[in-house]
Design a protein around this motif. Structure first.
Motif, PDB file in Angstrom:
ATOM      1  N   ILE A  88       0.845  -1.204   0.000  1.00 23.42           N
ATOM      2  CA  ILE A  88       0.000   0.000   0.000  1.00 23.42           C
ATOM      3  C   ILE A  88       0.880   1.254   0.000  1.00 23.42           C
ATOM      4  CG2 ILE A  88      -1.644   1.341   1.392  1.00 23.42           C
ATOM      5  CD1 ILE A  88      -2.791  -1.391   2.356  1.00 23.42           C
ATOM      6  N   ALA A  89       1.952   1.220   0.780  1.00 23.85           N
ATOM      7  CA  ALA A  89       2.807   2.397   0.935  1.00 23.85           C
ATOM      8  C   ALA A  89       3.607   2.721  -0.331  1.00 23.85           C
ATOM      9  CB  ALA A  89       3.756   2.188   2.111  1.00 23.85           C
ATOM     10  N   MET A  90       3.776   1.729  -1.202  1.00 26.16           N
ATOM     11  CA  MET A  90       4.628   1.951  -2.376  1.00 26.16           C
ATOM     12  C   MET A  90       4.029   2.882  -3.427  1.00 26.16           C
ATOM     13  SD  MET A  90       6.554  -1.674  -2.882  1.00 26.16           S
ATOM     14  CE  MET A  90       7.423  -1.213  -4.373  1.00 26.16           C
ATOM     15  N   GLY A  91       2.693   2.913  -3.531  1.00 27.44           N
ATOM     16  CA  GLY A  91       2.051   3.810  -4.493  1.00 27.44           C
ATOM     17  C   GLY A  91       2.294   3.398  -5.939  1.00 27.44           C
ATOM     18  N   GLY A  92       1.995   4.328  -6.893  1.00 26.82           N
ATOM     19  CA  GLY A  92       2.218   4.032  -8.303  1.00 26.82           C
ATOM     20  C   GLY A  92       0.950   3.960  -9.118  1.00 26.82           C
ATOM     21  N   ASP A  93       0.990   3.245 -10.219  1.00 30.80           N
ATOM     22  CA  ASP A  93      -0.159   3.084 -11.113  1.00 30.80           C
ATOM     23  C   ASP A  93      -1.302   2.394 -10.354  1.00 30.80           C
ATOM     24  OD1 ASP A  93      -1.427   2.690 -13.893  1.00 30.80           O
ATOM     25  OD2 ASP A  93      -1.316   0.644 -13.140  1.00 30.80           O
ATOM     26  N   PRO A  94      -2.523   2.978 -10.411  1.00 29.85           N
ATOM     27  CA  PRO A  94      -3.620   2.434  -9.585  1.00 29.85           C
ATOM     28  C   PRO A  94      -3.891   0.947  -9.812  1.00 29.85           C
ATOM     29  CG  PRO A  94      -4.254   4.547 -10.506  1.00 29.85           C
ATOM     30  CD  PRO A  94      -2.925   4.214 -11.108  1.00 29.85           C
ATOM     31  N   MET A  95      -3.958   0.521 -11.064  1.00 30.97           N
ATOM     32  CA  MET A  95      -4.280  -0.884 -11.320  1.00 30.97           C
ATOM     33  C   MET A  95      -3.101  -1.800 -10.972  1.00 30.97           C
ATOM     34  SD  MET A  95      -7.441  -1.263 -12.071  1.00 30.97           S
ATOM     35  CE  MET A  95      -7.871   0.124 -11.030  1.00 30.97           C
ATOM     36  N   ALA A  96      -1.875  -1.313 -11.157  1.00 30.09           N
ATOM     37  CA  ALA A  96      -0.702  -2.100 -10.743  1.00 30.09           C
ATOM     38  C   ALA A  96      -0.685  -2.229  -9.217  1.00 30.09           C
ATOM     39  CB  ALA A  96       0.585  -1.445 -11.237  1.00 30.09           C
ATOM     40  N   GLN A  97      -1.077  -1.139  -8.542  1.00 35.43           N
ATOM     41  CA  GLN A  97      -1.177  -1.196  -7.076  1.00 35.43           C
ATOM     42  C   GLN A  97      -2.217  -2.221  -6.644  1.00 35.43           C
ATOM     43  OE1 GLN A  97      -1.300   2.514  -4.644  1.00 35.43           O
ATOM     44  NE2 GLN A  97      -1.141   3.515  -6.619  1.00 35.43           N
ATOM     45  N   ASP A  98      -3.354  -2.225  -7.370  1.00 34.03           N
ATOM     46  CA  ASP A  98      -4.402  -3.198  -7.036  1.00 34.03           C
ATOM     47  C   ASP A  98      -3.910  -4.624  -7.268  1.00 34.03           C
ATOM     48  OD1 ASP A  98      -6.119  -1.262  -6.230  1.00 34.03           O
ATOM     49  OD2 ASP A  98      -7.630  -1.596  -7.788  1.00 34.03           O
ATOM     50  N   ALA A  99      -3.163  -4.822  -8.350  1.00 39.03           N
ATOM     51  CA  ALA A  99      -2.623  -6.158  -8.624  1.00 39.03           C
ATOM     52  C   ALA A  99      -1.700  -6.599  -7.485  1.00 39.03           C
ATOM     53  CB  ALA A  99      -1.870  -6.166  -9.959  1.00 39.03           C
ATOM     54  N   ALA A 100      -0.917  -5.654  -6.962  1.00 34.84           N
ATOM     55  CA  ALA A 100      -0.017  -5.963  -5.834  1.00 34.84           C
ATOM     56  C   ALA A 100      -0.819  -6.260  -4.565  1.00 34.84           C
ATOM     57  CB  ALA A 100       0.934  -4.796  -5.590  1.00 34.84           C
ATOM     58  N   LEU A 101      -1.918  -5.512  -4.395  1.00 32.81           N
ATOM     59  CA  LEU A 101      -2.798  -5.718  -3.235  1.00 32.81           C
ATOM     60  C   LEU A 101      -3.453  -7.105  -3.300  1.00 32.81           C
ATOM     61  CD1 LEU A 101      -3.451  -3.812  -0.912  1.00 32.81           C
ATOM     62  CD2 LEU A 101      -5.336  -2.877  -2.265  1.00 32.81           C
ATOM     63  N   GLY A 155     -10.064 -10.972 -14.746  1.00 34.27           N
ATOM     64  CA  GLY A 155     -11.221 -10.535 -15.519  1.00 34.27           C
ATOM     65  C   GLY A 155     -12.046 -11.695 -16.044  1.00 34.27           C
ATOM     66  N   GLY A 156     -12.956 -11.378 -16.961  1.00 33.83           N
ATOM     67  CA  GLY A 156     -13.834 -12.407 -17.531  1.00 33.83           C
ATOM     68  C   GLY A 156     -13.939 -12.222 -19.028  1.00 33.83           C
ATOM     69  N   MET A 157     -14.932 -12.866 -19.605  1.00 29.20           N
ATOM     70  CA  MET A 157     -15.089 -12.841 -21.063  1.00 29.20           C
ATOM     71  C   MET A 157     -15.362 -11.427 -21.580  1.00 29.20           C
ATOM     72  SD  MET A 157     -17.581 -15.247 -23.311  1.00 29.20           S
ATOM     73  CE  MET A 157     -17.309 -16.698 -22.324  1.00 29.20           C
ATOM     74  N   PHE A 158     -16.118 -10.657 -20.789  1.00 28.67           N
ATOM     75  CA  PHE A 158     -16.537  -9.335 -21.263  1.00 28.67           C
ATOM     76  C   PHE A 158     -15.824  -8.174 -20.567  1.00 28.67           C
ATOM     77  CE2 PHE A 158     -20.172 -12.225 -21.725  1.00 28.67           C
ATOM     78  CZ  PHE A 158     -20.256 -12.242 -23.106  1.00 28.67           C
ATOM     79  N   LYS A 159     -14.967  -8.503 -19.645  1.00 30.86           N
ATOM     80  CA  LYS A 159     -14.366  -7.435 -18.841  1.00 30.86           C
ATOM     81  C   LYS A 159     -12.898  -7.730 -18.569  1.00 30.86           C
ATOM     82  CE  LYS A 159     -15.891  -4.779 -14.901  1.00 30.86           C
ATOM     83  NZ  LYS A 159     -16.367  -4.979 -13.550  1.00 30.86           N
ATOM     84  N   ALA A 160     -12.065  -6.731 -18.779  1.00 32.56           N
ATOM     85  CA  ALA A 160     -10.643  -6.905 -18.483  1.00 32.56           C
ATOM     86  C   ALA A 160     -10.433  -6.907 -16.969  1.00 32.56           C
ATOM     87  CB  ALA A 160      -9.839  -5.771 -19.108  1.00 32.56           C
ATOM     88  N   GLY A 161      -9.537  -7.703 -16.509  1.00 31.34           N
ATOM     89  CA  GLY A 161      -9.206  -7.746 -15.082  1.00 31.34           C
ATOM     90  C   GLY A 161      -8.195  -6.672 -14.721  1.00 31.34           C
ATOM     91  N   VAL A 162      -7.918  -6.585 -13.441  1.00 34.64           N
ATOM     92  CA  VAL A 162      -6.929  -5.626 -12.929  1.00 34.64           C
ATOM     93  C   VAL A 162      -5.591  -5.804 -13.645  1.00 34.64           C
ATOM     94  CG1 VAL A 162      -5.534  -5.157 -10.871  1.00 34.64           C
ATOM     95  CG2 VAL A 162      -8.034  -5.249 -10.685  1.00 34.64           C
ATOM     96  N   ASN A 163      -5.199  -7.060 -13.852  1.00 31.53           N
ATOM     97  CA  ASN A 163      -3.877  -7.327 -14.466  1.00 31.53           C
ATOM     98  C   ASN A 163      -3.777  -6.739 -15.878  1.00 31.53           C
ATOM     99  OD1 ASN A 163      -3.303  -8.697 -12.166  1.00 31.53           O
ATOM    100  ND2 ASN A 163      -3.160 -10.732 -13.087  1.00 31.53           N
ATOM    101  N   GLN A 164      -4.892  -6.827 -16.632  1.00 32.25           N
ATOM    102  CA  GLN A 164      -4.873  -6.279 -18.003  1.00 32.25           C
ATOM    103  C   GLN A 164      -4.926  -4.756 -17.984  1.00 32.25           C
ATOM    104  OE1 GLN A 164      -7.141  -9.036 -17.394  1.00 32.25           O
ATOM    105  NE2 GLN A 164      -5.439 -10.299 -18.078  1.00 32.25           N
ATOM    106  N   GLN A 165      -5.564  -4.212 -16.953  1.00 38.20           N
ATOM    107  CA  GLN A 165      -5.712  -2.745 -16.880  1.00 38.20           C
ATOM    108  C   GLN A 165      -4.469  -2.073 -16.321  1.00 38.20           C
ATOM    109  OE1 GLN A 165      -9.621  -1.330 -15.337  1.00 38.20           O
ATOM    110  NE2 GLN A 165     -10.203  -3.489 -15.353  1.00 38.20           N
ATOM    111  N   ALA A 166      -3.629  -2.847 -15.682  1.00 40.82           N
ATOM    112  CA  ALA A 166      -2.401  -2.255 -15.115  1.00 40.82           C
ATOM    113  C   ALA A 166      -1.465  -1.836 -16.240  1.00 40.82           C
ATOM    114  CB  ALA A 166      -1.716  -3.262 -14.193  1.00 40.82           C
ATOM    115  N   THR A 167      -0.782  -0.730 -16.036  1.00 45.49           N
ATOM    116  CA  THR A 167       0.217  -0.276 -17.009  1.00 45.49           C
ATOM    117  C   THR A 167       1.332  -1.318 -17.043  1.00 45.49           C
ATOM    118  OG1 THR A 167      -0.329   1.984 -16.450  1.00 45.49           O
ATOM    119  CG2 THR A 167       1.754   1.635 -17.592  1.00 45.49           C
ATOM    120  N   SER A 168       1.603  -1.814 -18.247  1.00 39.59           N
ATOM    121  CA  SER A 168       2.589  -2.908 -18.314  1.00 39.59           C
ATOM    122  C   SER A 168       3.996  -2.356 -18.552  1.00 39.59           C
ATOM    123  CB  SER A 168       2.237  -3.904 -19.409  1.00 39.59           C
ATOM    124  OG  SER A 168       2.120  -3.225 -20.637  1.00 39.59           O
TER     125      SER A 168
END
Ligand SMILES: [Fe+2]
Length: 168
Positions: A88-101, A155-168
């Protein structure tokens, strides 16, 4: 206390789980607050409610063994929560942070699944059917929480998951 019987081992495991769940009741609201993705925040909030129930089940199980005041501290959970707080303390790209969480939360879930699986088995071996049943119920909820986290990440068939939304 020494381990003089399998029941002693069961008691020690339950006391450890009691500490683990107590710590999680405090940690989960912080994880929910740190989540960016709505579904992830809701999953943490929902699991907080479930976790309060897990604590009650462990207390019921301990009461059946005659333990009313467990004192053990789960150091494993302390470490896992500390790692989550670092994420949590590391910060950064929101979706990458969520993936870490999610990564931190899934470590917690798997740790609990291991603990409850053992406690269920020990309760069964000791003939404490009602404790076995309580552990089973919690185990189901922990497994479902873990599966939901995987779904939010991938994610699922119709929706990208956190991992896909994270800045790669
Ligand atoms: Fe739990």
């Amino acid at each position: 206390m020494g381990f003089n019987s399998l029941k002693d081992v069961l008691q020690e495991q339950l006391e450890d789980l009691h500490s683990a769940e107590t710590q999680l009741v405090v940690a989960l609201p912080k994880m929910a607050q740190a989540a960016h993705h709505d579904q992830l925040r809701e999953a943490f909030e929902h699991h907080l409610e479930e976790t309060r129930g897990h604590l009650i089940r462990v207390e019921d199980a301990l009461r059946e063994l005659g333990v009313s005041n467990p004192t053990e501290v789960c150091k494993g959970m302390q470490g896992l929560i500390a790692e989550g707080q670092e994420m949590i303390a590391m910060g950064g790209d929101p979706m990458a942070q969520d993936a870490a969480l999610i990564a931190a939360a899934q470590r917690v879930e798997h740790y609990e699944i291991a603990g409850y699986g053992t406690a269920r088995q020990l309760a069964g071996d000791c003939g404490y059917d009602s404790i076995e049943d309580l552990m089973d119920q919690t185990l189901d909820e922990e497994s479902n929480a873990d599966k939901l986290l995987t779904k939010i990440a991938t994610g699922g068939m119709f929706k990208a998951g956190v991992n896909q939304q994270a800045t790669s």
